[in-house]
Design an enzyme around this catalytic site. Sequence first.
Site, PDB file in Angstrom:
ATOM      1  N   ASP A  72       0.845  -1.203   0.000  1.00 46.50           N
ATOM      2  CA  ASP A  72       0.000   0.000   0.000  1.00 46.50           C
ATOM      3  C   ASP A  72       0.877   1.248   0.000  1.00 46.50           C
ATOM      4  OD1 ASP A  72       0.644  -0.964   2.693  1.00 46.50           O
ATOM      5  OD2 ASP A  72      -0.476   0.768   3.427  1.00 46.50           O
ATOM      6  N   GLU A 134      -0.227  -1.000   5.703  1.00 41.82           N
ATOM      7  CA  GLU A 134       0.862  -0.671   6.628  1.00 41.82           C
ATOM      8  C   GLU A 134       0.808   0.787   7.030  1.00 41.82           C
ATOM      9  OE1 GLU A 134       4.880   0.742   7.828  1.00 41.82           O
ATOM     10  OE2 GLU A 134       3.687   1.390   6.124  1.00 41.82           O
TER      11      GLU A 134
END
Length: 390
Positions: A72, A134
Site C-alpha cells: 500500500d 501498513e
Amino acid sequence: MQVSSEEILEKLIAIPSITDTANEEIVACIEKIAAPFARVRRLPGAPGDRAALLLSVGPHERPGVVLSAHTDVVAVAGQPWSSDPFVLTEREGRLYGRGTSDMKGFVACVLAALPAFAAARLETPVHVALSYDEEIGCKGAGDLVALLARLPAPPALCIVGEPSGMKVMRAHKGKTGWRVTARGRTGHSALPHRAANAVTALARLAAHLADLAADLKAGARDEAFDPPYATLHIGSLHGGAALNVVPDEAVMEFELRTIPGTDGAAILRRIEHLAAEARAALKAEAEEADLVVEELSSYPALATAADTPEAAAVARLCGDNGPPGTIAFGTEAGLYDRAGLPTLVCGPGDIARAHKADEWVGRDELAQCDAMLARLVEMCRRPASEWITR
Ligand SMILES: [Zn+2]
C-alpha cells in the site's frame, strides 16, 4: 526473458494501491509475476476486500530468509506533483512515482530476483511477505508474521525493505495512537453549572498527558534515538461550536512513542488512570456524560542488538561497512521482532522523500538493491547457519 526491477516498478506504480482500499489489482499483478518462480499463497484479510501475499522459493523445511514489504501507498490528494504519480517517470536518473521509495522499489527488486532464486539450488529458502494497510498502523501484516513464526523451521533472518538508503537499520521506536471522545451536557453559557463541558474535560486531560510527557522525557534513555526518550504527543483537540453554548462533545487524538526496553505497560496504566479520572470528573457534573478511549493503531518497537550475526550478515549483503543505525519512523519490523524473528531494515530510497509530492527512487539505488539480492541468491545456496555468522 529477464525482466528488470525498473520494468516491474513501472507496472506496480501504475496500480495506485492506496492504503485502506481494496487491493485485488496489485495482488493479482504480483501473483502473475511471481507464479512461474515461487509458491504463491494468498492470505485474505479481515476487511474482506484485501489480501496479503506470501511467495516462497526453496526447501520449506529449512530455516529461511524473509523479505518483507508492504504494497500500500499513501494518498496523493492535494499534493503538487510535477508528473502523474501513477506513471513511472524518469528525470536525470531519478524515477518518480507514488511508492517508488516507500516501498514499491524494494518490491520490484525482489520480484525481479525471483527467477534467479528459482534457478539456484537453494539450501536456504526465501519467503517474500507482502502486506497491505501498513500506512495506517501496520494493520495488514499480522497473519503473515504469525504464519512465518509458526513454520516448522522458523526463519533465520527477516529483512524489511523500508527505505534506508541501503544502510542496515536495527531499531526504531514503538507507537500507539488513541482517540478520546468526551460527551458532556450542553446548555446556555450563562448557566454552566447545569451543564458538563466536554472541552474543559479534554483540556484537563491534555494537561495531565503533557505532565506525563515531561516525566517520560526525564525517564529512561537510549542515546541511539533522537530524541533519546519516549514521547507523548497530542495531535488534535476539537470541540465546541459557539462561545455562548456549553460544548457537549470534544475529540482528542494523541500518540505514545516508546524506546525499546521501556516499560510500556506501566505507561499505559498511567494513561488509563488519567482517562478514568477525567471520565469520573465529567460524570460528576452530568450522570449521562461519558469519556471513551479507542486505540487507533499500534506497533511494537524494533530492538535488534548492534552486534548480532544477523546484522553482520545483512551488512555483508548490502555492502554497508558502518555500524547498524536506528530509524525515526516505524515499520512492520517491530511485529517480526516481537514474534521472535531476527529482523533488520534495509531497502532502497529515502523516507524523507516518501508520503509527499515527487517521491522518487534513484536508478542507482535500485541497482544497489538488485546487487544485494544477487548476493543473497549466492548465500542461499548454502544453509543459513553457514553464512549468518559474525
Ligand atoms: Zn513504508
